[in-house]
Design a protein around this motif. Structure first.
Motif, PDB file in Angstrom:
ATOM      1  N   LYS A  62     -11.428   2.544  13.429  1.00  0.00           N
ATOM      2  CA  LYS A  62     -11.037   1.133  13.395  1.00  0.00           C
ATOM      3  C   LYS A  62     -10.818   0.664  11.957  1.00  0.00           C
ATOM      4  O   LYS A  62      -9.907  -0.129  11.678  1.00  0.00           O
ATOM      5  CB  LYS A  62     -12.103   0.279  14.088  1.00  0.00           C
ATOM      6  CG  LYS A  62     -12.119   0.422  15.606  1.00  0.00           C
ATOM      7  CD  LYS A  62     -13.239  -0.394  16.223  1.00  0.00           C
ATOM      8  CE  LYS A  62     -13.273  -0.225  17.735  1.00  0.00           C
ATOM      9  NZ  LYS A  62     -14.395  -0.992  18.355  1.00  0.00           N
ATOM     10  N   GLU A  63     -11.649   1.137  11.026  1.00  0.00           N
ATOM     11  CA  GLU A  63     -11.446   0.816   9.609  1.00  0.00           C
ATOM     12  C   GLU A  63     -10.100   1.348   9.124  1.00  0.00           C
ATOM     13  O   GLU A  63      -9.365   0.664   8.401  1.00  0.00           O
ATOM     14  CB  GLU A  63     -12.571   1.423   8.763  1.00  0.00           C
ATOM     15  CG  GLU A  63     -13.943   0.822   8.979  1.00  0.00           C
ATOM     16  CD  GLU A  63     -14.985   1.515   8.132  1.00  0.00           C
ATOM     17  OE1 GLU A  63     -14.602   2.324   7.255  1.00  0.00           O
ATOM     18  OE2 GLU A  63     -16.190   1.261   8.327  1.00  0.00           O
ATOM     19  N   ALA A  64      -9.782   2.587   9.518  1.00  0.00           N
ATOM     20  CA  ALA A  64      -8.515   3.192   9.097  1.00  0.00           C
ATOM     21  C   ALA A  64      -7.323   2.442   9.690  1.00  0.00           C
ATOM     22  O   ALA A  64      -6.300   2.254   9.013  1.00  0.00           O
ATOM     23  CB  ALA A  64      -8.482   4.661   9.512  1.00  0.00           C
ATOM     24  N   ILE A  65      -7.437   2.005  10.948  1.00  0.00           N
ATOM     25  CA  ILE A  65      -6.348   1.251  11.583  1.00  0.00           C
ATOM     26  C   ILE A  65      -6.137  -0.081  10.856  1.00  0.00           C
ATOM     27  O   ILE A  65      -4.994  -0.508  10.635  1.00  0.00           O
ATOM     28  CB  ILE A  65      -6.654   1.020  13.074  1.00  0.00           C
ATOM     29  CG1 ILE A  65      -6.614   2.355  13.829  1.00  0.00           C
ATOM     30  CG2 ILE A  65      -5.669   0.025  13.695  1.00  0.00           C
ATOM     31  CD1 ILE A  65      -7.097   2.262  15.259  1.00  0.00           C
ATOM     32  N   TYR A  66      -7.227  -0.721  10.455  1.00  0.00           N
ATOM     33  CA  TYR A  66      -7.135  -1.978   9.702  1.00  0.00           C
ATOM     34  C   TYR A  66      -6.376  -1.756   8.392  1.00  0.00           C
ATOM     35  O   TYR A  66      -5.501  -2.547   8.029  1.00  0.00           O
ATOM     36  CB  TYR A  66      -8.534  -2.517   9.442  1.00  0.00           C
ATOM     37  CG  TYR A  66      -8.552  -3.782   8.618  1.00  0.00           C
ATOM     38  CD1 TYR A  66      -8.320  -5.030   9.198  1.00  0.00           C
ATOM     39  CD2 TYR A  66      -8.808  -3.722   7.250  1.00  0.00           C
ATOM     40  CE1 TYR A  66      -8.332  -6.190   8.439  1.00  0.00           C
ATOM     41  CE2 TYR A  66      -8.824  -4.875   6.474  1.00  0.00           C
ATOM     42  CZ  TYR A  66      -8.577  -6.103   7.085  1.00  0.00           C
ATOM     43  OH  TYR A  66      -8.582  -7.248   6.322  1.00  0.00           O
ATOM     44  N   GLU A  67      -6.707  -0.681   7.686  1.00  0.00           N
ATOM     45  CA  GLU A  67      -6.009  -0.372   6.438  1.00  0.00           C
ATOM     46  C   GLU A  67      -4.537  -0.080   6.693  1.00  0.00           C
ATOM     47  O   GLU A  67      -3.661  -0.500   5.922  1.00  0.00           O
ATOM     48  CB  GLU A  67      -6.665   0.827   5.753  1.00  0.00           C
ATOM     49  CG  GLU A  67      -8.076   0.550   5.246  1.00  0.00           C
ATOM     50  CD  GLU A  67      -8.721   1.786   4.662  1.00  0.00           C
ATOM     51  OE1 GLU A  67      -8.001   2.800   4.470  1.00  0.00           O
ATOM     52  OE2 GLU A  67      -9.937   1.761   4.398  1.00  0.00           O
ATOM     53  N   LEU A  68      -4.258   0.639   7.772  1.00  0.00           N
ATOM     54  CA  LEU A  68      -2.870   0.978   8.086  1.00  0.00           C
ATOM     55  C   LEU A  68      -2.048  -0.275   8.387  1.00  0.00           C
ATOM     56  O   LEU A  68      -0.883  -0.375   7.983  1.00  0.00           O
ATOM     57  CB  LEU A  68      -2.817   1.933   9.275  1.00  0.00           C
ATOM     58  CG  LEU A  68      -1.411   2.336   9.733  1.00  0.00           C
ATOM     59  CD1 LEU A  68      -0.697   3.125   8.649  1.00  0.00           C
ATOM     60  CD2 LEU A  68      -1.472   3.144  11.021  1.00  0.00           C
ATOM     61  N   ARG A  69      -2.637  -1.230   9.104  1.00  0.00           N
ATOM     62  CA  ARG A  69      -1.922  -2.476   9.374  1.00  0.00           C
ATOM     63  C   ARG A  69      -1.490  -3.138   8.060  1.00  0.00           C
ATOM     64  O   ARG A  69      -0.372  -3.656   7.950  1.00  0.00           O
ATOM     65  CB  ARG A  69      -2.809  -3.431  10.167  1.00  0.00           C
ATOM     66  CG  ARG A  69      -2.994  -3.062  11.629  1.00  0.00           C
ATOM     67  CD  ARG A  69      -3.508  -4.268  12.408  1.00  0.00           C
ATOM     68  NE  ARG A  69      -3.810  -3.912  13.785  1.00  0.00           N
ATOM     69  CZ  ARG A  69      -5.051  -3.740  14.254  1.00  0.00           C
ATOM     70  NH1 ARG A  69      -6.075  -3.884  13.443  1.00  0.00           N
ATOM     71  NH2 ARG A  69      -5.252  -3.422  15.522  1.00  0.00           N
ATOM     72  N   GLY A  70      -2.378  -3.113   7.062  1.00  0.00           N
ATOM     73  CA  GLY A  70      -2.042  -3.697   5.774  1.00  0.00           C
ATOM     74  C   GLY A  70      -0.893  -2.977   5.100  1.00  0.00           C
ATOM     75  O   GLY A  70       0.017  -3.603   4.545  1.00  0.00           O
ATOM     76  N   VAL A  71      -0.918  -1.640   5.156  1.00  0.00           N
ATOM     77  CA  VAL A  71       0.149  -0.851   4.545  1.00  0.00           C
ATOM     78  C   VAL A  71       1.482  -1.093   5.251  1.00  0.00           C
ATOM     79  O   VAL A  71       2.531  -1.239   4.608  1.00  0.00           O
ATOM     80  CB  VAL A  71      -0.212   0.649   4.558  1.00  0.00           C
ATOM     81  CG1 VAL A  71       0.958   1.493   4.089  1.00  0.00           C
ATOM     82  CG2 VAL A  71      -1.434   0.908   3.681  1.00  0.00           C
ATOM     83  N   LEU A  72       1.459  -1.145   6.586  1.00  0.00           N
ATOM     84  CA  LEU A  72       2.693  -1.405   7.330  1.00  0.00           C
ATOM     85  C   LEU A  72       3.244  -2.792   7.006  1.00  0.00           C
ATOM     86  O   LEU A  72       4.465  -2.991   6.913  1.00  0.00           O
ATOM     87  CB  LEU A  72       2.440  -1.275   8.829  1.00  0.00           C
ATOM     88  CG  LEU A  72       2.224   0.142   9.355  1.00  0.00           C
ATOM     89  CD1 LEU A  72       1.869   0.118  10.835  1.00  0.00           C
ATOM     90  CD2 LEU A  72       3.462   1.005   9.134  1.00  0.00           C
ATOM     91  N   GLY A  73       2.339  -3.760   6.817  1.00  0.00           N
ATOM     92  CA  GLY A  73       2.780  -5.093   6.419  1.00  0.00           C
ATOM     93  C   GLY A  73       3.472  -5.086   5.069  1.00  0.00           C
ATOM     94  O   GLY A  73       4.498  -5.749   4.869  1.00  0.00           O
TER      95      GLY A  73
END
Length: 359
Positions: A243-254
């Motif tokens: 879940k932490e990694a998914i949160y970081e990925l959302r930021g990168v995709l943004g």
């Protein structure tokens, strides 16, 4: 010469457990290999394929005769399996597991199994089952060891010897850090592959997308072809770190979404991504020096790889690694790895003169 271990038990006869067993056999590291699995068909295959010398559908006194036990069951079953093994294990025996999630397994089993050290070989395949096991799967692999202050010196030394004897590279990482790192480089890519395939599966243009899907899409989503149940258990067991990694990925995709309106900035991000990807070790999951790649387009005709290797050999260029990327009816591609930038550029010149398209 006496083998490194006497009787060894493999608990869970799948791809990894079978590959460890075959590695032990190929390198003459065990006097006798015992296999346990709840699936009778898996045990039959293990005997037929020569993965194990003896198989057991049930736990029993034979466990106490083992010098080394390796837990290779699905990650969600490891703790329960270890608890059932603990009262049967010899107090001087060594134990490890090969699960891809470590914190809970190590926390629960280190105090009950004698001389236990959690571990995770960074090797695998989308093809599951003992029938796909092979000793080469572990060769040159990074094999993570996850000791804690409670780990006995005997466990630390013994499991490290096992890893090195199998031709892998031991790397010590704390269990919690292991789970956070693996969430980003293994478990998150699996969820991304699932997500991309869901985009196709639920699209009103599904059939057309399936027809248009090229090699890049297939390569990117390959890990979704593995066992859905095992992969599900893997990511669920590591869900907090994931879940932490998914949160970081959302930021990168943004960030990347915003860069779509900034072509030069997007180019710099793409160049950074290329540098990162190109610097990955060519021999998968190994601690070998950086390699330098060439991708060569070749016609789908017999003898092309031999022709390329001969041309480079005659020019004094040594190929360090080779991988077939794609083969279609008209043409395909292979990736060649070289030890230095100079060797790569010389290979580019030689193959271009020979009429190959090189990138």
């Amino acid at each position: 010469m006496k083998p490194l271990f006497g009787k060894v038990g493999i608990f869970g006869v799948g791809l990894l457990g079978g590959s460890v067993a075959l590695g032990l056999k190929e390198r003459f590291l065990a006097e006798e290999i015992h296999a346990y699995d709840q699936d009778p068909e898996a045990l039959e295959k293990a005997l037929f394929l020569g993965v194990a010398d003896r198989v057991h559908p049930q736990l029993g006194p034979w466990v106490g005769e083992l010098e080394l036990g390796i837990l290779a069951a699905p990650v969600g079953a490891l703790v329960d399996l270890g608890r059932r093994l603990a009262p049967l294990a010899h107090p001087d025996s060594l134990w490890t597991d090969v699960g891809s999630v470590k914190a809970r397994v190590v926390g629960d089993l280190e105090g009950i199994l004698p001389h236990f050290l959690g571990s995770h070989p960074m090797a695998g395949s989308e093809r599951a089952g003992v029938e796909n096991a092979h000793a080469g799967l572990l060769h040159n692999a990074i094999w993570v060891l996850t000791p804690t202050p409670r780990t006995s010196p005997k466990a630390r030394e013994g499991i490290k010897k096992l890893v090195e004897a199998l031709g892998a590279y031991p790397l010590e990482i704390p269990p919690e850090l292991h789970d956070r790192l693996v969430a980003r480089i293994s478990h998150l890519p699996y969820l991304l592959a699932v997500a991309l395939n869901r985009l196709v599966a639920h699209s009103p243009h599904r059939d057309l997308l399936m027809f248009l899907a090229a090699g890049g899409f297939r390569d990117l989503t390959r890990v979704a072809s593995g066992s859905p149940r095992m992969s599900r258990d893997m990511v669920v067991e590591n869900r907090e770190a994931l879940k932490e990694a998914i949160y970081e990925l959302r930021g990168v995709l943004g960030e990347l979404e915003e860069l779509l309106d900034q072509p030069e900035a997007l180019l710099r991000a793409a160049e950074e991504a290329k540098r990162t990807r190109d610097s990955l070790p060519i021999v998968r999951r190994s601690l070998l020096p950086e390699m330098h790649d060439l991708v060569v387009q070749v016609p789908d005709r017999p003898g092309q790889i031999a022709r390329i290797a001969t041309a480079l050999g005659e020019a004094g260029v040594n190929i360090k690694d080779i991988e077939v990327l794609t083969i279609r009816e008209e043409a395909g591609a292979i990736r060649l790895g070289f030890a230095s930038r100079e060797a790569r550029e010389k290979a580019r010149e030689v193959l271009s003169r020979a009429g190959y398209r090189v990138s």
